[in-house]
Design an enzyme around this catalytic site. Structure first.
Site, PDB file in Angstrom:
ATOM      1  N   LYS A  50      70.599   1.222  -8.242  1.00  0.00           N
ATOM      2  CA  LYS A  50      71.306   2.279  -7.516  1.00  0.00           C
ATOM      3  C   LYS A  50      72.416   1.633  -6.685  1.00  0.00           C
ATOM      4  O   LYS A  50      72.221   0.534  -6.134  1.00  0.00           O
ATOM      5  CB  LYS A  50      70.309   3.029  -6.607  1.00  0.00           C
ATOM      6  CG  LYS A  50      70.896   4.256  -5.905  1.00  0.00           C
ATOM      7  CD  LYS A  50      69.828   5.006  -5.094  1.00  0.00           C
ATOM      8  CE  LYS A  50      70.409   6.254  -4.427  1.00  0.00           C
ATOM      9  NZ  LYS A  50      69.403   7.019  -3.662  1.00  0.00           N
ATOM     10  N   SER A  71      69.145  12.036  -4.225  1.00  0.00           N
ATOM     11  CA  SER A  71      70.399  11.323  -4.368  1.00  0.00           C
ATOM     12  C   SER A  71      70.390  10.286  -5.493  1.00  0.00           C
ATOM     13  O   SER A  71      71.452   9.855  -5.923  1.00  0.00           O
ATOM     14  CB  SER A  71      70.744  10.621  -3.053  1.00  0.00           C
ATOM     15  OG  SER A  71      69.802   9.590  -2.778  1.00  0.00           O
ATOM     16  N   SER A 124      64.623  11.534  -2.580  1.00  0.00           N
ATOM     17  CA  SER A 124      65.705  11.091  -3.463  1.00  0.00           C
ATOM     18  C   SER A 124      65.276  10.286  -4.685  1.00  0.00           C
ATOM     19  O   SER A 124      66.085  10.048  -5.573  1.00  0.00           O
ATOM     20  CB  SER A 124      66.728  10.265  -2.666  1.00  0.00           C
ATOM     21  OG  SER A 124      67.549  11.113  -1.910  1.00  0.00           O
TER      22      SER A 124
END
Lengths: 482, 479
Positions: free
Chosen positions: A76, A151, A175
């Site tokens: 990420k 997210s 997330s």
């Protein structure tokens, strides 16, 4: 791809059916061909990946491999990677080349994993749909008109799309779990402090926790084993020996006590998801578990408390983006105030600004008692609820999200309805507990997620339950139509 | 109308650790800009603070030495504001639970009467960097070498009632932190800085007036001056029917005035909250007990002991105990010498200190060690040297590594104490100066000094002065 999961790839690499370079090249090609549509990567690190794969092949040839050697991975873009652009999904960091690796990156590098690139995400991890990213929305591989969740939307989407077997995510209010649910994959948010936050760009420090995402619970277990551990650079990292999360995966779950929290099965829940969960319950019972209804009386307070605590911490954490030392800086500032105002007005997107404003307000003189202090008290109440309930049951089962993936643009104009998408995931962060989401079925072709929550340090138990479930179901093995 | 000034101090003391409060960067003073600022100090995304544990015992020592309570559970809080030399956009400090709370110190101002000032709190915090506004073509340069340096901020109650008291209080704390070895307290380098809160009220009132804060005073002299001019300014305003606005002011030593920096309305809302990146500090009873047992003799106790054991004046005791090395030096000389302590004090505070000042040295770190000075003073005590010749020997000792005895031997400076030898010289002088003898005998006492001078000249100053006086008087009045 005949070797879809990490576990399958491990044996293929070990038996020489495929090399790490071939495996890596396969994924790089797929990303090149298909990610224009999905938009799950911000940066693809092709040469870096091939070099790591080559090194992994040498290790495998020397028969010195570990469980993750040569396995491709997507990081990420919240984790700092030395010399590789790390944006956190923001224009503010569009030019940021960290001089150091996050602890998570270091550990997975050391485990021999091959980093394919950096995945798209909501700006500074603030969002539930991946639509706040400066780099554009990510599309849900199951339906390109839908969001992947957020997210860690890029991470979930790139696994579902078959661009990588494994990815890292971070979970502040859901997330990891929410996008995992919406994209039909598995993801675990560990106990707060289990995985180092050093080098993971902060959103809300007391809630942020990194974790792995993959097709299966078994794959998550192997990556989590390599990610966790005490880190001297993170004061909130827990100084304890990591539990073995891989060797108990196959353990029998006979006698497991599963709690079904009433607030998770209220009117907000889509009845079709409720039906999926009934099946999950039946499956677990078949495996020997017993299910009982339990209550979490303060659960309804978790969203409001979260939307005080998280923005408050964020408003402070994001003060460093001032255009002085790194990141975006406005053109020709006329004064110091002008530098601050324009740098932040131009560098941050709307959702980030909204949360900075909310957080600043909540901490302001005269409002602090009514908001921030009260929210912290609610956190304690919620923690106590969980403590009490875990005296009666081993794990909690519920939905991960109230609905399946919604349409792109559907909720962008209504922040509150967007925030309510995290209604089942947030309480866990407030209490610092571990929880995972795993595929539980489909509604009209869109994935549904089940959520398992456990007491602190129960990762091994959660992964064990999910793995046993996945041994008798095949939701996690489905792939979107190409 | 007569007025009473009311003063409280906020003192920033830099703790003498090798590395910063939350990073491994060096705290050394004077490095090239930004050579002592690592990723944490620059607040790079993803970095986290790591507490330098060495600060905790230092803060606790201050608390123990000021009769304060040690908060055994205390937390760091973020103080949020924007400034270019504050990289994170917040200063990590302490709010609700400072590590040190509710103590007091005692000190003397003009006489032996002690004044007591309460210490409200002392909390741990990090320093900011420096903004450099010159040499950047209208822009500002930022130096982060100081950013993150550990400080304790000491806040006194408004118990101080004059500029003199304020300076005495400040000096007492300055002395104390150096005794405790928790700070070098170097004021030129900014490791000991002071903000002063000043208000005035009618002398017969007990309701404090509106206060102004004068920021960043870095010398005792400026503290005294700034309080004086600010007091005067406030009294002038009140006497001319105006009111005082609560504000922060800066003192200009060149113009001898304070000027407004920002008003209360412009004050920041710092939005303090507990720092989620740091764990609470937990201090055990054992740790406190260990530190307490290891505390050195504190300046006040030492001063009182010097007065009692060495029969020194309060003033001399005060000066000798200003720093621990000086006090130790004094005691070392006393031990190394047969001279009485009063003579030792006089020599250290007089001859030695003035010679040291000339060369910008501390009195305890000159070429004259305690042993060498001790021997010199022994030679005064045992009459080998007069005080005057001793100063000559001292000068020669400063230039060489020789002992007092070696110099006396080499230069033949031994005091003449042989009565018959002095008498012979006196007889010669009386014979050679009949007119002066006549004058003396006819009552002109003042001319006695002439004879002393002649004897000293003849003996190159080596005749024992007391003996010369006594013998001269006898000879002049008889014969």
């Amino acid at each position: 791809m005949e070797f879809k999961t990490l576990t399958q790839q491990r044996s293929a690499l070990d038996t020489g059916q495929i090399s790490a370079v071939e495996l890596t090249q396969y994924y790089l090609d797929r990303i090149k061909q298909q990610d224009d549509t999905i938009n799950s990567f911000i940066t693809v690190t092709e040469s870096h990946a091939l070099a790591q794969a080559k090194a992994a092949d040498a290790v495998i040839a020397a028969n010195k491999q570990g469980p993750l050697t040569g396995i491709p991975l997507a990081q990420k873009d919240i984790f700092c990677t030395q010399g590789i652009k790390t944006t956190c999904g923001s224009k503010m960091l569009d030019n940021f080349l960290p001089p150091y690796d996050a602890t998570v990156v270091k550990k997975l590098d050391a485990a021999g994993m091959v980093m394919l690139g950096k995945t798209n995400m909501d700006e500074f991890a603030m969002g539930s749909s991946n639509e706040t990213s400066y780099y554009g929305a990510v599309k849900n591989p199951w339906d390109h008109s839908c969001v992947p969740g957020g997210s860690s939307g890029g991470a979930a989407a790139c696994i579902a799309a078959g661009f990588t077997p494994v990815a890292t995510g971070s979970d502040t209010g859901g997330s990891i779990r929410q996008p995992a649910a919406l994209c039909g994959i598995t993801g675990i948010k560990p106990t707060y402090g289990l995985v180092s936050r050093y080098g993971m760009i902060a959103f809300a420090s007391s809630l942020d926790q990194a974790g792995p995402m993959a097709h299966t619970a078994q794959d998550c277990a192997h990556v989590l084993a390599a990610m966790c551990g005490y880190d001297n650079n993170d004061s909130t990292s827990l100084n304890r020996t990591c539990d073995d999360v891989t060797s108990s995966l196959d353990s029998d779950i006979k006698g497991l006590k599963v709690g079904l929290p009433k607030p998770f099965f209220d009117d907000a829940l889509n009845p079709l998801i409720a039906a999926c969960l009934d099946e999950v319950k039946a499956t677990l019972e078949k495996l020997g578990a017993t299910c009982v209804d339990v209550d979490l009386p303060n659960m309804h307070l978790s969203v409001p408390a979260y939307y005080i605590v998280a923005p408050a911490e964020a408003s402070s954490n994001l003060s460093r983006y001032d255009g002085v030392r790194f990141g975006y800086r406005c053109e020709n500032p006329k004064s110091l105030d002008d530098l601050y105002c324009r740098t932040r007005a131009e560098g941050f997107g709307a959702e980030v600004k909204r949360r900075i404003i909310v957080g600043t307000y909540a901490l302001s003189a005269g409002f602090y008692e009514a908001y921030y202090r009260k929210a912290r008290r609610i956190r304690t109440l919620i923690s106590n609820d969980f403590t009490r309930v875990f005296e009666q049951v081993d794990v909690l089962l519920g939905p991960t999200t109230p609905t399946t993936a919604f349409k792109l643009g559907e909720k962008t104009q209504d922040p509150v309805s967007m925030y309510l998408n995290d209604i089942y995931t947030i309480a866990v962060n407030l209490a610092g507990l571990p929880a995972l989401s795993a595929p539980a079925g489909f509604i009209s072709g869109m994935p549904v997620g089940l959520q398992l929550i456990g007491p602190a340090f129960s990762e091994a138990k959660l992964l064990n339950v999910a793995h046993r479930y996945q041994q008798v179901t095949d939701h996690h093995l489905q792939s979107p139509n190409q | 109308m007569s007025w009473q000034v009311v003063i409280g101090l906020e003192i920033h003391v830099q703790l003498n650790t090798q590395s910063k409060l939350f990073s491994g960067s060096s705290t050394r003073y004077g490095g090239e800009p930004n050579t002592q600022a690592d990723w944490i100090d620059c607040a790079l995304p993803g970095t986290l603070p790591k507490l330098n544990q060495a600060v905790i015992p230092k803060a606790i020592k201050f608390g123990l030495a000021t009769n304060s309570r040690i908060n055994q559970y205390c937390e760091f809080a973020r103080k949020n504001y924007f400034y270019p030399d504050l990289p994170k956009g917040y200063q990590t400090s302490q709010l609700d639970k400072p590590i040190v709370e509710d103590g007091f110190i005692r000190f003397c101002v003009d006489d032996a009467n002690e004044k007591k000032v309460r210490i409200e709190r002392a909390h741990l915090e990090e320093d900011a960097g420096k903004s450099l506004h010159e040499d950047f073509h209208g822009m500002s340069g930022i130096d982060l070498n100081r950013a993150g340096t550990p400080l304790i901020e000491i806040v006194t109650a408004p118990d101080i009632r004059s500029a003199k008291e304020a300076v005495a209080c400040l000096k007492t704390i300055h002395t104390l932190v150096r005794y405790l070895d928790i700070s070098d307290a170097n004021m030129q380098e900014g490791s000991f800085r002071c903000d002063v809160n000043v208000s005035v009220m009618p002398s017969d009132s007990d309701t404090f007036g509106t206060r102004c804060e004068i920021k960043n005073l870095n010398s005792f002299k400026f503290v005294e001056e700034a309080i004086a001019v600010e007091t005067e300014r406030q009294i002038d305003l009140l006497e001319s029917g105006h009111t005082i606005a609560q504000e922060t002011r800066l003192y200009s030593p060149e113009r001898k005035e304070t000027k407004a920096m920002r008003s209360k309305a412009d004050a920041h809302d710092y939005r303090y909250f507990v720092c989620p990146d740091l764990l609470p500090i937990i201090v055990s009873d054992e740790e406190i007990a260990t530190l307490k047992a290891a505390l050195p003799e504190l300046p006040r106790a030492k001063r009182q002991r010097f007065v009692k054991d060495f029969a020194l004046t309060d003033y001399d005791a005060q000066r000798l105990t200003e720093t621990k090395p000086l006090a130790d030096f004094f005691e070392d000389v006393v031990k190394a010498s047969k001279a009485n302590a009063k003579l030792v004090a006089n020599w250290i505070l007089g001859t030695l200190m003035s010679a040291a000042n000339d060369e910008n040295l501390d009195a305890y770190a000159t070429p004259i060690s305690a042993e060498r000075l001790g021997l010199l003073l022994t030679r005064i005590e045992d009459n080998t040297l007069s005080g005057k010749i001793a100063k000559t020997v001292f000068a020669k000792m400063w230039e060489s590594e020789l002992s007092a005895d070696e110099i006396i031997e080499q230069e033949g400076l031994k005091q003449i104490t042989d009565t018959s030898a002095i008498e012979a010289i006196i007889d010669d002088i009386i014979k050679a100066n009949p007119a002066q003898v006549e004058q003396y005998r006819s009552g002109k006492d003042k001319i006695f000094g002439f004879f002393v001078g002649q004897v000293m000249k003849a003996t190159k100053g080596q005749a024992a002065p007391a003996q010369v006086n006594q013998l001269l008087k006898a000879k002049l009045s008889t014969s």
